[in-house]
Design a protein around this motif. Structure first.
Motif, PDB file in Angstrom:
ATOM      1  N   THR A   1      -2.407  -3.354   0.316  1.00 19.36           N
ATOM      2  CA  THR A   1      -1.082  -3.978   0.310  1.00 19.36           C
ATOM      3  C   THR A   1      -1.132  -5.426   0.768  1.00 19.36           C
ATOM      4  OG1 THR A   1      -0.674  -3.138   2.551  1.00 19.36           O
ATOM      5  CG2 THR A   1       0.114  -1.792   0.699  1.00 19.36           C
ATOM      6  N   ASN A   2      -2.255  -5.803   1.379  1.00 20.08           N
ATOM      7  CA  ASN A   2      -2.423  -7.184   1.827  1.00 20.08           C
ATOM      8  C   ASN A   2      -3.914  -7.466   1.967  1.00 20.08           C
ATOM      9  OD1 ASN A   2      -2.643  -9.270   4.340  1.00 20.08           O
ATOM     10  ND2 ASN A   2      -0.782  -9.637   3.156  1.00 20.08           N
ATOM     11  N   TYR A   3      -4.331  -8.646   1.509  1.00 20.76           N
ATOM     12  CA  TYR A   3      -5.727  -9.033   1.704  1.00 20.76           C
ATOM     13  C   TYR A   3      -5.795 -10.528   1.977  1.00 20.76           C
ATOM     14  CZ  TYR A   3      -5.656 -10.315  -3.315  1.00 20.76           C
ATOM     15  OH  TYR A   3      -5.360 -10.847  -4.550  1.00 20.76           O
ATOM     16  N   THR A   4      -6.711 -10.897   2.867  1.00 18.88           N
ATOM     17  CA  THR A   4      -6.776 -12.286   3.329  1.00 18.88           C
ATOM     18  C   THR A   4      -8.212 -12.797   3.309  1.00 18.88           C
ATOM     19  OG1 THR A   4      -7.169 -11.826   5.679  1.00 18.88           O
ATOM     20  CG2 THR A   4      -4.885 -11.751   4.916  1.00 18.88           C
ATOM     21  N   TYR A   5      -8.303 -14.110   3.345  1.00 21.85           N
ATOM     22  CA  TYR A   5      -9.590 -14.793   3.447  1.00 21.85           C
ATOM     23  C   TYR A   5      -9.422 -15.914   4.450  1.00 21.85           C
ATOM     24  CZ  TYR A   5     -13.347 -18.026   2.037  1.00 21.85           C
ATOM     25  OH  TYR A   5     -14.415 -18.882   2.033  1.00 21.85           O
TER      26      TYR A   5
END
Length: 236
Positions: free
Chosen positions: A169-173
């Motif tokens: 539902t959420n992914y970050t870098y």
């Protein structure tokens, strides 16, 4: 290669093999007794009737198959390929700019979100997969160098948040100072069928994507937005 083309190819191969009037013996045959002893064209048919010394048959068929099989292999691959045409409409500051068509050959390749990354290079920032049932209701942090210093000057972090169904539902870098890669944070929404409906970059709302599907679950339209304004539309 169609059936009649294959028949012509075989017919021409045999004619070249035996030679007109059997005047020349190919190098693969060592004795006159090993040569084809009868070649007769039937009067009521266009086919060839040949009688071959059994000792020669093995050599003849081997060379014939070596010549035919590559053609059959190419034909089989060609039959599995399909051509998809995408209408690409581009916008400038929300206004129509131009329209073009992209033709893509695919071989049993699903038209999913990764299809567009592969062939159109967007959406580019994607996780390896969007579903992992083993990670329900969890947030996972992955560092490029797990044993290195946890900072973005020479290392970087990806995080993935999963819902109760194991969907991202959420992914970050975190970004990378040395490689000049900017950080990102995408939220993922799903439609009632569990398909990805939208990706929204939430750090500065720079990019977002919308996806539309047919009854078979293939993406038939993708919209790319920049700062809330439509930039590119792809329609299959």
């Amino acid at each position: 290669m169609t059936g009649w083309m294959l028949m012509i190819f075989v017919d021409q191969f045999i004619l070249k093999l035996v030679g007109k009037g059997i005047k020349t013996r190919p190098k693969i045959f060592n004795q006159e007794s090993d040569w084809i002893i009868l070649l007769r064209r039937q009067q009521t048919s266009k086919s060839l009737t040949i009688t071959i010394n059994p000792q020669v048959m093995q050599h003849t068929m081997r060379y014939l198959l070596m010549a035919i099989i590559p053609f059959l292999a190419v034909h089989a691959v060609a039959q599995t390929e399909t051509v998809k045409i995408f209408k690409k409409t581009e916008y400038s500051n929300g206004n129509f700019y131009r329209q073009s068509y992209d033709t893509i050959k695919v071989a049993q390749e699903p038209v999913d979100i990764y299809f567009f990354k592969k062939h159109f290079n967007f959406p580019y920032d994607l996780p390896g997969k969007f579903t992992d049932e083993a990670l329900k209701n969890r947030t996972v942090s992955v560092w490029r160098n797990p044993n290195g210093k946890k900072e973005d000057k020479g290392n970087w972090e990806n995080t993935y948040t999963y819902d109760r169904l194991g969907r991202v539902t959420n992914y970050t870098y975190s970004g990378c100072f040395l490689c000049s890669n900017l950080p990102y944070n995408y939220s993922v929404t799903y439609n009632k069928d569990g398909q990805i409906e939208a990706l929204n970059e939430t750090i500065n709302n720079l990019q977002s994507f919308r996806f539309y599907y047919d009854a078979q679950g293939a993406i038939v339209k993708l919209e790319k937005y920049i700062s809330g304004k439509l930039q590119t539309e792809l329609v299959n």
